[in-house]
Design a protein around this motif. Structure first.
Motif, PDB file in Angstrom:
ATOM      1  N   GLY A 183       0.778  -1.179   0.019  1.00 23.96           N
ATOM      2  CA  GLY A 183       0.039  -0.013   0.127  1.00 23.96           C
ATOM      3  C   GLY A 183       0.796   1.321  -0.058  1.00 23.96           C
ATOM      4  O   GLY A 183       0.231   2.363   0.097  1.00 23.96           O
ATOM      5  N   GLY A 184       2.283   1.098   0.286  1.00 21.12           N
ATOM      6  CA  GLY A 184       2.991   2.279   0.121  1.00 21.12           C
ATOM      7  C   GLY A 184       3.078   3.023  -1.282  1.00 21.12           C
ATOM      8  O   GLY A 184       2.374   2.530  -2.327  1.00 21.12           O
ATOM      9  N   GLY A 185       3.547   4.220  -1.122  1.00 23.04           N
ATOM     10  CA  GLY A 185       3.784   4.969  -2.468  1.00 23.04           C
ATOM     11  C   GLY A 185       4.180   6.351  -2.398  1.00 23.04           C
ATOM     12  O   GLY A 185       4.724   6.654  -1.404  1.00 23.04           O
TER      13      GLY A 185
ATOM     14  N   VAL B 165       3.363  10.065  -2.357  1.00 22.30           N
ATOM     15  CA  VAL B 165       2.180  10.739  -2.127  1.00 22.30           C
ATOM     16  C   VAL B 165       2.763  12.535  -1.686  1.00 22.30           C
ATOM     17  O   VAL B 165       3.836  12.644  -1.084  1.00 22.30           O
ATOM     18  CB  VAL B 165       1.503  10.478  -1.047  1.00 22.30           C
TER      19      VAL B 165
ATOM     20  N   SER C 164      -3.134  11.164   1.551  1.00 25.31           N
ATOM     21  CA  SER C 164      -3.354  10.075   2.410  1.00 25.31           C
ATOM     22  C   SER C 164      -3.142   8.759   1.403  1.00 25.31           C
ATOM     23  O   SER C 164      -2.801   8.619   0.458  1.00 25.31           O
ATOM     24  CB  SER C 164      -4.891  10.016   2.584  1.00 25.31           C
ATOM     25  N   LEU C 165      -2.515   7.530   2.475  1.00 27.62           N
ATOM     26  CA  LEU C 165      -2.328   6.431   1.911  1.00 27.62           C
ATOM     27  C   LEU C 165      -3.100   5.230   2.951  1.00 27.62           C
ATOM     28  O   LEU C 165      -2.978   5.947   4.138  1.00 27.62           O
ATOM     29  CB  LEU C 165      -0.843   6.248   2.017  1.00 27.62           C
ATOM     30  N   THR C 166      -3.305   4.093   2.665  1.00 25.76           N
ATOM     31  CA  THR C 166      -3.421   3.164   3.535  1.00 25.76           C
ATOM     32  C   THR C 166      -2.888   1.843   3.324  1.00 25.76           C
ATOM     33  O   THR C 166      -2.722   1.286   2.030  1.00 25.76           O
ATOM     34  CB  THR C 166      -5.276   2.680   3.385  1.00 25.76           C
ATOM     35  N   LEU C 167      -2.025   1.528   4.484  1.00 27.03           N
ATOM     36  CA  LEU C 167      -1.140   0.385   4.306  1.00 27.03           C
ATOM     37  C   LEU C 167      -2.020  -0.921   4.843  1.00 27.03           C
ATOM     38  O   LEU C 167      -2.929  -0.625   5.755  1.00 27.03           O
ATOM     39  CB  LEU C 167      -0.081   0.685   5.081  1.00 27.03           C
TER      40      LEU C 167
ATOM     41  N   GLN D  86      -4.342   3.775   8.297  1.00 32.65           N
ATOM     42  CA  GLN D  86      -4.854   4.679   7.557  1.00 32.65           C
ATOM     43  C   GLN D  86      -4.006   6.040   7.949  1.00 32.65           C
ATOM     44  O   GLN D  86      -3.980   6.161   9.065  1.00 32.65           O
ATOM     45  CB  GLN D  86      -6.425   4.921   7.818  1.00 32.65           C
TER      46      GLN D  86
ATOM     47  N   ASN E 116      -3.355   9.939   7.309  1.00 31.22           N
ATOM     48  CA  ASN E 116      -3.987  11.196   6.642  1.00 31.22           C
ATOM     49  C   ASN E 116      -3.052  12.269   6.903  1.00 31.22           C
ATOM     50  O   ASN E 116      -1.942  12.138   7.788  1.00 31.22           O
ATOM     51  CB  ASN E 116      -5.228  11.458   7.221  1.00 31.22           C
TER      52      ASN E 116
ATOM     53  N   THR F 110       6.801  -1.612   3.199  1.00 37.29           N
ATOM     54  CA  THR F 110       6.436  -0.956   2.320  1.00 37.29           C
ATOM     55  C   THR F 110       6.922   0.522   2.387  1.00 37.29           C
ATOM     56  O   THR F 110       6.812   0.960   3.335  1.00 37.29           O
ATOM     57  CB  THR F 110       4.712  -1.154   1.890  1.00 37.29           C
TER      58      THR F 110
ATOM     59  N   VAL G 201       7.060   4.328   1.812  1.00 38.57           N
ATOM     60  CA  VAL G 201       5.983   5.371   1.630  1.00 38.57           C
ATOM     61  C   VAL G 201       7.107   6.621   1.720  1.00 38.57           C
ATOM     62  O   VAL G 201       7.949   6.945   2.477  1.00 38.57           O
ATOM     63  CB  VAL G 201       5.222   5.797   3.328  1.00 38.57           C
TER      64      VAL G 201
END
Length: 114
Positions: A8-10, A12, A17-20, A81, A83, A108, A110
Motif C-alpha cells: 500500500g505504500g507509494g 504521495v 493520504s495512504l492506507t497500508l 490509514q 492522513n 512498504t 512511503v
C-alpha cells in the motif's frame, strides 16, 4: 515461520493520504497486540501504532490524530490509514506483533514529497 506482507505504500504529496495493509500467513485471532513500525533512512526503526484484540489503540505522538490503525482478524490483516502526511513520515513501514516476531517482512515504502 510466520510471514508478514506489507503493501500500500507509494509516493504521495504532503497533505495526502495512504492506507497500508499487512497480511499475516497465520491467524492473528489470538495475537493480542499487532503494531506498525517505520524506519527512515539513517534512523532506527520506531514504533508508530498498535492495536489490541479488544480494539485498544496506541500511537506515537508524531502520528497521533493523523494515523488510524485497525485490524480484521478474519482476514489476518492489519491496516494503517495515514492522513495529512508530512515529509517526515517518509520511511519503510513494517508490521509485527508485540512482542515482536524475530523475522520481519520486507516493508512498504512511503515517500511524502512534492
Amino acid at each position: 515461520q510466520v510471514q508478514l506482507v506489507e503493501s500500500g505504500g507509494g509516493l504521495v504529496q504532503p497533505g495526502g493520504s495512504l492506507t497500508l495493509s499487512c497480511v499475516a500467513s497465520t491467524s492473528i485471532f489470538n495475537i493480542i497486540i499487532m503494531a506498525w513500525y517505520r524506519q527512515a533512512p539513517g534512523k532506527e526503526r520506531e514504533f508508530v501504532a498498535s492495536i489490541s484484540n479488544n480494539g485498544h489503540t496506541n500511537y506515537a505522538d508524531s502520528v497521533k490524530g493523523r494515523f488510524t490503525i485497525s485490524r480484521f482478524n478474519a482476514k489476518n490483516t492489519v491496516y494503517l490509514q495515514m492522513n495529512s502526511l508530512k515529509p517526515e513520515d517518509t520511511a519503510v513501514y513494517y508490521c509485527n506483533k508485540i512482542p515482536n516476531y524475530t523475522s520481519w517482512g520486507q516493508g512498504t515504502q512511503v515517500t511524502v514529497s512534492s
